[in-house]
Every structure is written in C-alpha cells, then in structure tokens.
Design a protein around this motif. Structure first.
Motif, PDB file in Angstrom:
ATOM      1  N   UNK A 181       0.830  -1.209   0.000  1.00 17.82           N
ATOM      2  CA  UNK A 181       0.000   0.000   0.000  1.00 17.82           C
ATOM      3  C   UNK A 181       0.864   1.259   0.000  1.00 17.82           C
ATOM      4  N   UNK A 182       1.881   1.263   0.826  1.00 19.62           N
ATOM      5  CA  UNK A 182       2.771   2.422   0.897  1.00 19.62           C
ATOM      6  C   UNK A 182       3.478   2.662  -0.433  1.00 19.62           C
ATOM      7  N   UNK A 183       3.859   1.572  -1.090  1.00 20.66           N
ATOM      8  CA  UNK A 183       4.585   1.713  -2.350  1.00 20.66           C
ATOM      9  C   UNK A 183       3.675   2.182  -3.489  1.00 20.66           C
ATOM     10  N   UNK A 184       2.408   1.837  -3.446  1.00 23.07           N
ATOM     11  CA  UNK A 184       1.467   2.279  -4.476  1.00 23.07           C
ATOM     12  C   UNK A 184       1.025   3.716  -4.242  1.00 23.07           C
ATOM     13  N   UNK A 185       1.068   4.155  -2.988  1.00 29.02           N
ATOM     14  CA  UNK A 185       0.590   5.491  -2.668  1.00 29.02           C
ATOM     15  C   UNK A 185      -0.928   5.540  -2.594  1.00 29.02           C
ATOM     16  N   UNK A 186      -1.466   6.730  -2.414  1.00 31.45           N
ATOM     17  CA  UNK A 186      -2.919   6.891  -2.260  1.00 31.45           C
ATOM     18  C   UNK A 186      -3.578   7.291  -3.573  1.00 31.45           C
ATOM     19  N   UNK A 187      -4.857   6.983  -3.702  1.00 26.44           N
ATOM     20  CA  UNK A 187      -5.652   7.436  -4.839  1.00 26.44           C
ATOM     21  C   UNK A 187      -5.909   8.937  -4.726  1.00 26.44           C
ATOM     22  N   UNK A 188      -6.452   9.494  -5.807  1.00 22.97           N
ATOM     23  CA  UNK A 188      -6.759  10.926  -5.793  1.00 22.97           C
ATOM     24  C   UNK A 188      -7.769  11.281  -4.706  1.00 22.97           C
TER      25      UNK A 188
END
Length: 227
Positions: A200-207
C-alpha cells in the motif's frame, strides 16, 4: 501443455501447488515417494520435475542422482531455506535451478517457465498481467506502476499478482495465503497484513485519498480499479 511432475511428501503443499500450476496452464502429476517417482521422471513423458530435497526413505539428492543416470529432464529443486550444502550438491549433480522453502506458487511457476525457455520449450501462460496502470511481468517478476518501476519483494509481487488477477473483486485471505504461501491461513497469522501494508505504501494513495488496496475486516483484500 507442459507436463510437470511434483515429487514431494508434503501432500497439502503438493495439492495447493498442483491447483495453482493447473490454473497457469501446466499439466501436473504428483508423487509423494521419491523412489517410486523415478520411473515416471525418466519415462520421457515429463517435461520438467519439481523435486523436494527433504523426503523420507530416499531424499531428493539420491532421487536426483538416479534421475540423472537415465535422463536429462529439467529439475527444479525445493531446498530448505539457507541450506547451502543441499543446494550446491543438487546443482553439482545436474539440477537446473532451486527455490528455497517456504516459497510461493507464483515463484515456482516463474522458475519453471524460465527453465523451460532455456531448454527450448514454451510454457503457455501469459507473460504480462495488466490491471489499469499496474503492469506485472510474470516471467521476470518485475513490476511497473504508472509507467515507473515498482520495487517489490518476492512476497509482495506474489500478493499483488493475486490481487491484480482479481482486480475489483474481494479476494479472501484464505485464498491469498494458499496461493502466496502454499499454506492455509492459521489463527493469528499476520503475514498477509504486514506485506499488504508495505505494498500500500509503495502504491501510494488514490486521488480521493483512499488506498489502492481495500480491506474487509476479517475477510480479505481488494485491488481497486483505476480506469
């Protein structure tokens, strides 16, 4: 369809690995006794052998010796983690590659394809898996996210592959555990949660601020669609 022979006395692991490899397009048979499996391994009807080192009656090193006297069939060894002695002995006796246990079915499938390619054979399975802006190169186990390399551990790649294959759908934790670790989920086992947190941290957050990987408490995880 490439024929894979699994030689391992761990019947639960063999069953789970068989299910996974069949889904990946392989024809799979299994044997739980090394001595009894030598005939099938050297019959000419098998394209590749997955051989566990730690087995009763006749261990994998002895089985490999017998196989090599009669056949050049490719062999992928399953070794105990950190056991350099068995790994080196197996490679010296003609094994084509090795995977330390515990290992994910996805990694074994990738190693099998690599060995078959080197042997001039083709394993009929998709080389690239796409889920929106996520691209997974299955043979090399390399990932890209939004056009840039995504640095993943082997376990993280396996987990993300499972979720990407079912993008937009909830995947039960029990299914994830079986496919990623080759074992049923046990009480208080938090391995999946820890690795998912890292992904999750590596993908980052959605808009909208949400995580790309959503969880349903006590049930499973879902990779959200991004298209």
């Amino acid at each position: 369809m490439e024929k894979v022979l699994l030689i391992d006395d761990d019947e639960e692991l063999t069953m789970l690995l068989t299910e996974y490899l069949v889904e990946e397009g392989f024809d799979v048979s299994a044997a739980h006794d090394g001595r009894a499996a030598i005939g099938e391994a050297t019959s000419g009807s098998v394209d590749i052998v997955v051989l566990d080192i730690m087995m009763p009656h006749m261990n994998g090193i002895e089985v490999l010796q017998r196989i090599r006297r009669l056949s050049a069939v490719p062999v992928l060894m399953l070794t105990a983690k950190g056991d350099d002695v068995d790994r080196i002995a197996g490679l010296n006796l003609g094994a084509d590659d090795y995977v330390p246990k515990p290992c994910s079915p996805g990694e074994i499938a990738a190693r099998l394809r690599a060995i078959l390619r080197r042997a001039g054979r083709y394993a009929p399975a998709p080389e690239v898996l796409r889920a929106g802006e996520l691209v997974l190169y299955l043979a090399s186990r390399v990932a890209e996210w939004r056009g840039k390399p995504l640095d993943l551990t082997g376990t993280e790649f396996s987990l993300l592959e499972i979720l990407a294959r079912n993008a937009g759908q909830l995947v039960p934790k029990q299914d994830i555990s079986k496919r990623a670790f080759g074992r049923a989920l046990t009480p208080f086992d938090r391995r999946i949660d820890v690795h998912i947190s890292s992904v999750r941290q590596k993908l980052g957050a959605r808009e909208d601020g949400q995580s790309w990987i959503q969880s349903v408490r006590g049930q499973g995880y879902q990779l959200l669609q991004n298209y």
